[in-house]
Design a protein around this motif. Sequence first.
Motif, PDB file in Angstrom:
ATOM      1  N   ILE A   1       0.828  -1.210   0.000  1.00  0.00           N
ATOM      2  CA  ILE A   1       0.000   0.000   0.000  1.00  0.00           C
ATOM      3  C   ILE A   1       0.864   1.262   0.000  1.00  0.00           C
ATOM      4  CG2 ILE A   1      -1.625   1.319   1.427  1.00  0.00           C
ATOM      5  CD1 ILE A   1      -2.703  -1.502   2.391  1.00  0.00           C
ATOM      6  N   GLY A   2       1.943   1.251   0.779  1.00  0.00           N
ATOM      7  CA  GLY A   2       2.809   2.433   0.872  1.00  0.00           C
ATOM      8  C   GLY A   2       3.486   2.746  -0.446  1.00  0.00           C
TER       9      GLY A   2
ATOM     10  N   PHE B   1      11.497   3.134   4.544  1.00  0.00           N
ATOM     11  CA  PHE B   1      11.452   1.675   4.424  1.00  0.00           C
ATOM     12  C   PHE B   1      12.202   1.069   5.602  1.00  0.00           C
ATOM     13  CE2 PHE B   1      15.790   0.325   3.059  1.00  0.00           C
ATOM     14  CZ  PHE B   1      16.393   1.575   2.973  1.00  0.00           C
TER      15      PHE B   1
ATOM     16  N   SER C   1      13.354  -3.073   5.716  1.00  0.00           N
ATOM     17  CA  SER C   1      14.280  -4.126   5.288  1.00  0.00           C
ATOM     18  C   SER C   1      14.400  -4.274   3.771  1.00  0.00           C
ATOM     19  CB  SER C   1      13.808  -5.473   5.870  1.00  0.00           C
ATOM     20  OG  SER C   1      12.495  -5.754   5.405  1.00  0.00           O
TER      21      SER C   1
ATOM     22  N   GLY D   1       9.934  -0.500  14.872  1.00  0.00           N
ATOM     23  CA  GLY D   1       9.449  -1.398  15.923  1.00  0.00           C
ATOM     24  C   GLY D   1      10.161  -1.200  17.255  1.00  0.00           C
TER      25      GLY D   1
ATOM     26  N   SER E   1       2.578  -3.778  10.657  1.00  0.00           N
ATOM     27  CA  SER E   1       2.630  -5.235  10.479  1.00  0.00           C
ATOM     28  C   SER E   1       2.036  -5.912  11.704  1.00  0.00           C
ATOM     29  CB  SER E   1       4.087  -5.678  10.312  1.00  0.00           C
ATOM     30  OG  SER E   1       4.177  -7.081  10.340  1.00  0.00           O
TER      31      SER E   1
ATOM     32  N   ARG F   1       6.875  -4.216  20.583  1.00  0.00           N
ATOM     33  CA  ARG F   1       7.224  -4.122  19.160  1.00  0.00           C
ATOM     34  C   ARG F   1       5.981  -3.838  18.306  1.00  0.00           C
ATOM     35  NH1 ARG F   1      11.452  -4.294  16.409  1.00  0.00           N
ATOM     36  NH2 ARG F   1      11.411  -4.974  14.261  1.00  0.00           N
TER      37      ARG F   1
ATOM     38  N   LEU G   1       5.562  -0.161  16.432  1.00  0.00           N
ATOM     39  CA  LEU G   1       5.473  -0.083  14.971  1.00  0.00           C
ATOM     40  C   LEU G   1       4.127   0.489  14.518  1.00  0.00           C
ATOM     41  CD1 LEU G   1       6.302  -0.690  12.062  1.00  0.00           C
ATOM     42  CD2 LEU G   1       5.625  -3.067  12.421  1.00  0.00           C
TER      43      LEU G   1
ATOM     44  N   VAL H   1      -3.005   4.829   8.384  1.00  0.00           N
ATOM     45  CA  VAL H   1      -3.519   3.564   7.852  1.00  0.00           C
ATOM     46  C   VAL H   1      -3.942   2.678   9.029  1.00  0.00           C
ATOM     47  CG1 VAL H   1      -3.074   1.547   6.429  1.00  0.00           C
ATOM     48  CG2 VAL H   1      -2.145   3.782   5.758  1.00  0.00           C
TER      49      VAL H   1
ATOM     50  N   LYS I   1      -4.373  -0.772  15.905  1.00  0.00           N
ATOM     51  CA  LYS I   1      -5.089  -0.132  14.796  1.00  0.00           C
ATOM     52  C   LYS I   1      -6.314   0.627  15.312  1.00  0.00           C
ATOM     53  CE  LYS I   1      -2.489  -1.183  11.263  1.00  0.00           C
ATOM     54  NZ  LYS I   1      -1.762  -0.128  10.541  1.00  0.00           N
TER      55      LYS I   1
ATOM     56  N   THR J   1      -9.007  -6.725   3.283  1.00  0.00           N
ATOM     57  CA  THR J   1      -7.923  -7.665   2.954  1.00  0.00           C
ATOM     58  C   THR J   1      -7.342  -7.285   1.594  1.00  0.00           C
ATOM     59  OG1 THR J   1      -9.032  -9.382   4.212  1.00  0.00           O
ATOM     60  CG2 THR J   1      -7.325 -10.094   2.682  1.00  0.00           C
TER      61      THR J   1
ATOM     62  N   ASN K   1      -1.479  -8.634  -0.902  1.00  0.00           N
ATOM     63  CA  ASN K   1      -0.067  -8.242  -1.031  1.00  0.00           C
ATOM     64  C   ASN K   1       0.790  -9.033  -0.039  1.00  0.00           C
ATOM     65  OD1 ASN K   1      -0.376  -7.001   1.495  1.00  0.00           O
ATOM     66  ND2 ASN K   1      -0.663  -4.960   0.626  1.00  0.00           N
TER      67      ASN K   1
ATOM     68  N   PHE L   1       1.650  -8.668   2.889  1.00  0.00           N
ATOM     69  CA  PHE L   1       1.102  -8.805   4.250  1.00  0.00           C
ATOM     70  C   PHE L   1       0.470 -10.188   4.425  1.00  0.00           C
ATOM     71  CE2 PHE L   1      -1.990  -8.123   7.623  1.00  0.00           C
ATOM     72  CZ  PHE L   1      -1.408  -7.185   8.453  1.00  0.00           C
TER      73      PHE L   1
HETATM   74  N1  LIG Z   1      -2.614  -5.960   3.483  1.00  0.00           N
HETATM   75  C1  LIG Z   1      -3.745  -5.857   4.155  1.00  0.00           C
HETATM   76  O1  LIG Z   1      -4.692  -6.627   3.933  1.00  0.00           O
HETATM   77  C2  LIG Z   1      -3.921  -4.796   5.210  1.00  0.00           C
HETATM   78  C3  LIG Z   1      -5.168  -4.687   5.811  1.00  0.00           C
HETATM   79  C4  LIG Z   1      -5.384  -3.711   6.770  1.00  0.00           C
HETATM   80  C5  LIG Z   1      -4.361  -2.846   7.091  1.00  0.00           C
HETATM   81  N2  LIG Z   1      -3.143  -2.976   6.491  1.00  0.00           N
HETATM   82  C6  LIG Z   1      -2.106  -2.021   6.894  1.00  0.00           C
HETATM   83  O2  LIG Z   1      -1.583  -1.400   5.730  1.00  0.00           O
HETATM   84  C7  LIG Z   1      -0.271  -0.909   6.012  1.00  0.00           C
HETATM   85  C8  LIG Z   1       0.658  -1.315   4.878  1.00  0.00           C
HETATM   86  O3  LIG Z   1       0.774  -2.731   4.859  1.00  0.00           O
HETATM   87  P1  LIG Z   1       0.772  -3.548   3.504  1.00  0.00           P
HETATM   88  O4  LIG Z   1      -0.510  -4.253   3.396  1.00  0.00           O
HETATM   89  O5  LIG Z   1       1.208  -2.675   2.380  1.00  0.00           O
HETATM   90  O6  LIG Z   1       1.871  -4.646   3.875  1.00  0.00           O
HETATM   91  P2  LIG Z   1       3.355  -4.881   3.295  1.00  0.00           P
HETATM   92  O7  LIG Z   1       3.280  -5.018   1.813  1.00  0.00           O
HETATM   93  O8  LIG Z   1       3.901  -6.011   4.091  1.00  0.00           O
HETATM   94  O9  LIG Z   1       4.145  -3.530   3.629  1.00  0.00           O
HETATM   95  C9  LIG Z   1       4.448  -3.174   4.950  1.00  0.00           C
HETATM   96  C10 LIG Z   1       5.349  -1.961   4.957  1.00  0.00           C
HETATM   97  O10 LIG Z   1       5.618  -1.635   6.339  1.00  0.00           O
HETATM   98  C11 LIG Z   1       7.025  -1.659   6.550  1.00  0.00           C
HETATM   99  N3  LIG Z   1       7.370  -2.233   7.852  1.00  0.00           N
HETATM  100  C12 LIG Z   1       7.073  -3.476   8.316  1.00  0.00           C
HETATM  101  N4  LIG Z   1       7.686  -3.693   9.496  1.00  0.00           N
HETATM  102  C13 LIG Z   1       8.400  -2.555   9.767  1.00  0.00           C
HETATM  103  C14 LIG Z   1       9.249  -2.164  10.820  1.00  0.00           C
HETATM  104  N5  LIG Z   1       9.549  -2.961  11.855  1.00  0.00           N
HETATM  105  N6  LIG Z   1       9.776  -0.914  10.781  1.00  0.00           N
HETATM  106  C15 LIG Z   1       9.507  -0.087   9.756  1.00  0.00           C
HETATM  107  N7  LIG Z   1       8.732  -0.406   8.712  1.00  0.00           N
HETATM  108  C16 LIG Z   1       8.193  -1.630   8.715  1.00  0.00           C
HETATM  109  C17 LIG Z   1       7.598  -2.541   5.466  1.00  0.00           C
HETATM  110  O11 LIG Z   1       8.973  -2.184   5.259  1.00  0.00           O
HETATM  111  P3  LIG Z   1      10.062  -3.217   4.615  1.00  0.00           P
HETATM  112  O12 LIG Z   1       9.303  -4.060   3.629  1.00  0.00           O
HETATM  113  O13 LIG Z   1      11.070  -2.316   3.963  1.00  0.00           O
HETATM  114  O14 LIG Z   1      10.644  -4.012   5.735  1.00  0.00           O
HETATM  115  C18 LIG Z   1       6.678  -2.231   4.289  1.00  0.00           C
HETATM  116  O15 LIG Z   1       7.125  -1.089   3.611  1.00  0.00           O
HETATM  117  C19 LIG Z   1       0.113  -1.488   7.376  1.00  0.00           C
HETATM  118  O16 LIG Z   1      -0.075  -0.498   8.358  1.00  0.00           O
HETATM  119  C20 LIG Z   1      -0.880  -2.607   7.577  1.00  0.00           C
HETATM  120  O17 LIG Z   1      -1.109  -2.877   8.934  1.00  0.00           O
HETATM  121  C21 LIG Z   1      -2.901  -3.931   5.562  1.00  0.00           C
END
Ligand SMILES: NC(=O)c1ccc[n+]([C@@H]2O[C@H](COP(=O)([O-])OP(=O)(O)OC[C@H]3O[C@@H](n4cnc5c(N)ncnc54)[C@H](OP(=O)(O)O)[C@@H]3O)[C@@H](O)[C@H]2O)c1
Length: 254
Positions: free
Chosen positions: A19-20, A39, A41, A68, A96, A113, A117, A144, A164, A192, A195, A197
């Motif tokens: 999403i980011g 970012f 990792s 974290g 996460s 943690r 985060l 988010v 959240k 959901t 990706n 996640f």
């Molecule tokens: N996917 C879903 O279904 C869903 C649903 C509801 C809410 N969300 C929320 O949407 C947001 C984005 O998640 P996403 O779905 O795009 O998942 P994602 O593809 O796994 O991306 C997560 C992002 O958060 C960063 N991140 C994770 N752990 C971190 C840490 N310890 N320190 C700093 N950055 C960290 C990752 O950085 P690196 O990859 O560089 O480590 C990555 O850029 C999150 O807040 C998540 O909770 C997602």
Amino acid sequence: MDQELSGKIALVTGASRGIGAATAIALANHGASRVILHFNSYKTGVEQVLACVERAGAKAQAIQADLGDEAGIQSFLKALENSGAAINILVNNAGSLVERAKLAEFTPELFDRVMNLNMKSAWFITQAVARHMIANNGGSIVNVSSIAARNGGGIGATVYAAAKAAISAMTKGLAKELAPQGIRVNAVSPGTVDNNFHVQFSNREILKTVVSATPAGRLGTNEDVAETVVFLCSEAARYIHGQTIEINGGMFMV
Ligand SMILES: NC(=O)c1ccc[n+]([C@@H]2O[C@H](COP(=O)([O-])OP(=O)(O)OC[C@H]3O[C@@H](n4cnc5c(N)ncnc54)[C@H](OP(=O)(O)O)[C@@H]3O)[C@@H](O)[C@H]2O)c1
């Protein structure tokens, strides 16, 4: 809404994927002049996003930090200050589940943690950025959240869900505090999204069940969320304050 964000400086946390990443690119496509990409990792991912943002005509810069833990949050805040950027748009997206763990298994370290985060980092990044927004008489902040804030999350995701829910509450509280300074604070709450996640924390069986319970008949995409963030940052959303927009294909209606 094409070049609606012309000249704006944006910061997106967790911009290396998902999403980011889609949000950072969408902000640049809608005219943002500079995008700071946080970012943790995934360096290759953030480099690809940086190239896309630059192709869209914006300047880009990546900052690494593990949000974290306290040391990582502080190092990010320092790097942000050193960047000299007066941010107009902040997207608190990094987040996460970290790991699934039930009540009996949860350690104090894991608790900290997950909360650092998903909640604490967003609070202190907002504190740092809001200072500039107040000096500039305006800005837009999008947090988010998650459908987990509404339904308590899946098994082993309770603390994440609580973090959240805190994000959704923080969105309302800060919207009230900062509106007089011309700053709008809102949130998006994905259901959901298909990706990384869910590569980490679900499986295809669970995702099939989600699709069958979703009126829209599909999972969300990163772009479904990113375009809503762009809207919330645009002039079209000028009277929207403190809202959490649910983006879940009708799976959960508030
Ligand atoms: N996917 C879903 O279904 C869903 C649903 C509801 C809410 N969300 C929320 O949407 C947001 C984005 O998640 P996403 O779905 O795009 O998942 P994602 O593809 O796994 O991306 C997560 C992002 O958060 C960063 N991140 C994770 N752990 C971190 C840490 N310890 N320190 C700093 N950055 C960290 C990752 O950085 P690196 O990859 O560089 O480590 C990555 O850029 C999150 O807040 C998540 O909770 C997602």
